[in-house]
Design an enzyme around this catalytic site. Structure first.
Site, mmCIF file in Angstrom:
data_model
loop_
_atom_site.group_PDB
_atom_site.id
_atom_site.type_symbol
_atom_site.label_atom_id
_atom_site.label_comp_id
_atom_site.label_asym_id
_atom_site.label_seq_id
_atom_site.Cartn_x
_atom_site.Cartn_y
_atom_site.Cartn_z
ATOM 1 N N GLY A 14 0.848 -1.197 0.000
ATOM 2 C CA GLY A 14 0.000 0.000 0.000
ATOM 3 C C GLY A 14 0.879 1.241 0.000
ATOM 4 N N ASP A 78 0.276 -8.342 -5.735
ATOM 5 C CA ASP A 78 1.116 -9.261 -6.496
ATOM 6 C C ASP A 78 2.245 -9.850 -5.678
ATOM 7 O OD1 ASP A 78 -0.367 -8.875 -8.788
ATOM 8 O OD2 ASP A 78 0.757 -7.081 -9.324
ATOM 9 N N ARG A 88 -7.994 -10.676 -14.204
ATOM 10 C CA ARG A 88 -9.345 -11.125 -14.599
ATOM 11 C C ARG A 88 -9.432 -12.649 -14.525
ATOM 12 N NH1 ARG A 88 -9.382 -8.059 -20.191
ATOM 13 N NH2 ARG A 88 -7.322 -8.943 -20.015
ATOM 14 N N ASP A 118 5.863 -5.245 5.361
ATOM 15 C CA ASP A 118 6.354 -6.596 5.641
ATOM 16 C C ASP A 118 6.144 -7.569 4.478
ATOM 17 O OD1 ASP A 118 3.659 -6.690 6.095
ATOM 18 O OD2 ASP A 118 3.790 -7.335 8.176
ATOM 19 N N GLY A 119 5.055 -7.394 3.694
ATOM 20 C CA GLY A 119 4.804 -8.284 2.553
ATOM 21 C C GLY A 119 5.916 -8.163 1.520
ATOM 22 N N THR A 140 5.358 2.017 5.865
ATOM 23 C CA THR A 140 3.944 1.741 6.072
ATOM 24 C C THR A 140 3.360 2.765 7.038
ATOM 25 O OG1 THR A 140 2.267 0.287 7.022
ATOM 26 C CG2 THR A 140 4.473 -0.045 7.836
ATOM 27 N N ILE A 141 2.120 3.139 6.757
ATOM 28 C CA ILE A 141 1.433 4.034 7.700
ATOM 29 C C ILE A 141 1.122 3.289 9.001
ATOM 30 C CG2 ILE A 141 0.402 5.417 5.862
ATOM 31 C CD1 ILE A 141 -2.316 4.016 6.632
ATOM 32 N N ASP A 142 1.221 1.950 8.978
ATOM 33 C CA ASP A 142 0.852 1.161 10.171
ATOM 34 C C ASP A 142 1.957 1.155 11.239
ATOM 35 O OD1 ASP A 142 -1.311 0.525 8.558
ATOM 36 O OD2 ASP A 142 -0.481 -1.399 7.932
ATOM 37 N N ASP A 144 4.248 -0.955 11.666
ATOM 38 C CA ASP A 144 4.293 -2.281 12.296
ATOM 39 C C ASP A 144 5.366 -3.204 11.723
ATOM 40 O OD1 ASP A 144 3.191 -2.719 9.820
ATOM 41 O OD2 ASP A 144 1.539 -3.965 10.519
ATOM 42 N N MET A 184 -6.871 3.130 10.138
ATOM 43 C CA MET A 184 -6.251 1.899 9.624
ATOM 44 C C MET A 184 -5.214 1.372 10.616
ATOM 45 S SD MET A 184 -5.763 2.643 5.585
ATOM 46 C CE MET A 184 -7.077 2.341 4.413
ATOM 47 N N GLY A 185 -4.389 0.460 10.171
ATOM 48 C CA GLY A 185 -3.334 -0.068 11.036
ATOM 49 C C GLY A 185 -3.215 -1.575 11.013
ATOM 50 N N GLU A 237 -8.984 -0.302 12.948
ATOM 51 C CA GLU A 237 -9.762 -1.235 12.117
ATOM 52 C C GLU A 237 -9.611 -2.684 12.592
ATOM 53 O OE1 GLU A 237 -8.233 -0.959 8.106
ATOM 54 O OE2 GLU A 237 -6.238 -1.623 8.701
ATOM 55 N N ARG A 281 -22.335 8.336 16.187
ATOM 56 C CA ARG A 281 -22.015 8.346 14.746
ATOM 57 C C ARG A 281 -20.594 7.847 14.538
ATOM 58 N NH1 ARG A 281 -25.799 11.684 12.073
ATOM 59 N NH2 ARG A 281 -27.705 11.329 13.245
ATOM 60 N N HIS A 287 -8.685 5.771 3.024
ATOM 61 C CA HIS A 287 -7.429 6.033 2.313
ATOM 62 C C HIS A 287 -6.957 7.474 2.388
ATOM 63 C CE1 HIS A 287 -8.653 2.123 0.787
ATOM 64 N NE2 HIS A 287 -7.359 1.911 0.639
#
Ligand code: F6P
Length: 364
Positions: A14, A78, A88, A118-119, A140-142, A144, A184-185, A237, A281, A287
């Site tokens: 991401g 990927d 597809r 990490d991926g 990463t924004i996470d 982690d 996120m995270g 999340e 609420r 994103h």
């Protein structure tokens, strides 16, 4: 060992603010300090499988320091070892790692810089076993990635999330509502904790500390008793109730990060309103957290990582990941980021600090 003349670079996973700052830092240092050539692969490992990319010149990276996203493109779908040529036809999968090695050799590359989470870093480690000489840069924004205290992208995303908390505060106050902000995270609570503390959230829910609805509702009631008729909840999340599971938005078959989370705030907001009778609420920030230009901190960190990655290559140190440890730039083995995500310790200083301010984590 043969002197380096040509290197490749890819950005994977991401996107995160600061990717362009790394690309710029790598290309400028490689050209200016060493006279190397740099080939930029398009769309992460997909570019290495197909060979798609271009030789990057000084002008290609001039002016991109402050730009969000990545000029090289990226994907978090990927995996070269379980590759889908055409999305597809997702069932036609193959091991395309041989194509990666072939293109690396065809371009006569001496090394590769892989910028990702990490991926991407795990794939890079596997590719290094096939003979590629790789240095990883953690993104990463996470926040982690195991092996580093900071990833670039986190500071910008935390700032965006904090600004959202600030905005929800004024409307929550005016309407006497409970407002949930979902950030996120993935399985780590760094973004929720950082923005929750910086934004003065009343309840912070993170994956590392499962919550009980009763405790959250009691914290809201306690605030009402003190005359505070609104409450702000920052929920990660990946947060989950004691004995329960996460809310999954989508599963992307074959992706190195197959499970995409999202939607916990909708579930929880209904439960809180039903239980407390207070109008509740939710907002899912989504994103927006990944978009926009990098903060000055992330520009600086990304540039430090980039120049250190080139330094490692120049010293013939491969299959390492640049990192921050105890506040200093260093490097660890490329095997480290694939071990497991770096999660928050429930008794960490930041969590103890929040608890001492009266923040509720839903566990007590
Ligand atoms: O890892 C970065 C991240 O933004 C996570 O925080 C989030 O769970 C995931 O990516 C979302 O991925 P996508 O953009 O594929 O929905």
């Amino acid at each position: 060992m043969k002197r380096i003349q040509r290197i490749g670079i890819l950005t994977g996973g991401g996107d995160a603010p600061g990717l362009n700052a790394v690309v710029r830092g790598i290309v400028k240092t490689a050209i200016h300090a060493h006279g190397w050539q740099v080939y930029g692969f398009y769309d992460a490992f997909r570019g290495l499988v197909t060979g798609a990319g271009r030789w990057l010149k000084w002008d290609d990276v001039s002016g991109i320091l402050t730009q969000g996203g990545t000029i090289l493109g990226t994907t978090n779908r990927d995996n070269p070892f379980d590759y889908v040529d055409d999305h597809r036809c997702p069932d036609k999968r193959r091991d395309a790692s041989g194509d990666v090695v072939r293109n690396y050799r065809k371009l006569k590359l001496d090394a590769l810089v892989a910028v990702g989470g990490d991926g991407t870093l795990q794939c890079s480690h596997k590719m290094s076993k096939l003979g590629l000489r790789i240095v990883g840069v953690p993104k990463t924004i996470d926040n982690d990635v195991r092996g580093t205290e900071w990833t670039f992208g986190y500071n910008t995303a935390m700032t965006t999330a904090t600004e959202a908390v600030d905005k929800l505060h004024t409307t929550a106050f005016s309407h006497h509502r409970v407002m949930l902000l979902e950030v996120m995270g993935r399985t780590a609570g760094w973004l929720a904790l950082g923005s929750g503390i910086a934004g003065g959230g009343d309840v912070i829910l993170i994956p590392e500390i499962p919550y009980q609805l009763d405790n959250i509702c009691e914290a809201i009631h306690a605030r009402c008793r003190r005359g505070r008729r609104f409450s702000i909840i920052v929920v990660s999340e990946g947060a989950k109730p004691v004995g329960g599971g996460v809310v999954i938005r989508q599963t992307v078959a074959g992706s190195p990060e197959a499970v995409r989370l999202g939607g916990i705030s909708a579930v929880l907001s209904q439960q809180i309103e039903d239980r407390t009778g207070i109008e509740t609420r939710y907002t899912i920030l989504g994103h927006l957290q990944r978009g926009g230009g990098p903060s000055p901190f992330d520009r600086y960190l990304a540039t430090q990582f980039a120049t250190s990655a080139v330094e490692l290559l120049a010293q013939n140190k491969f299959n390492r990941m640049v990192c921050v440890q105890q506040g200093r730039i260093g490097s660890v083995s490329l095997s480290v980021p694939g071990q497991a995500p770096r999660l928050l310790e429930p008794d960490s200083h930041a969590i103890r600090m929040a608890r001492s301010l009266g923040v509720c984590f839903g566990d007590e």
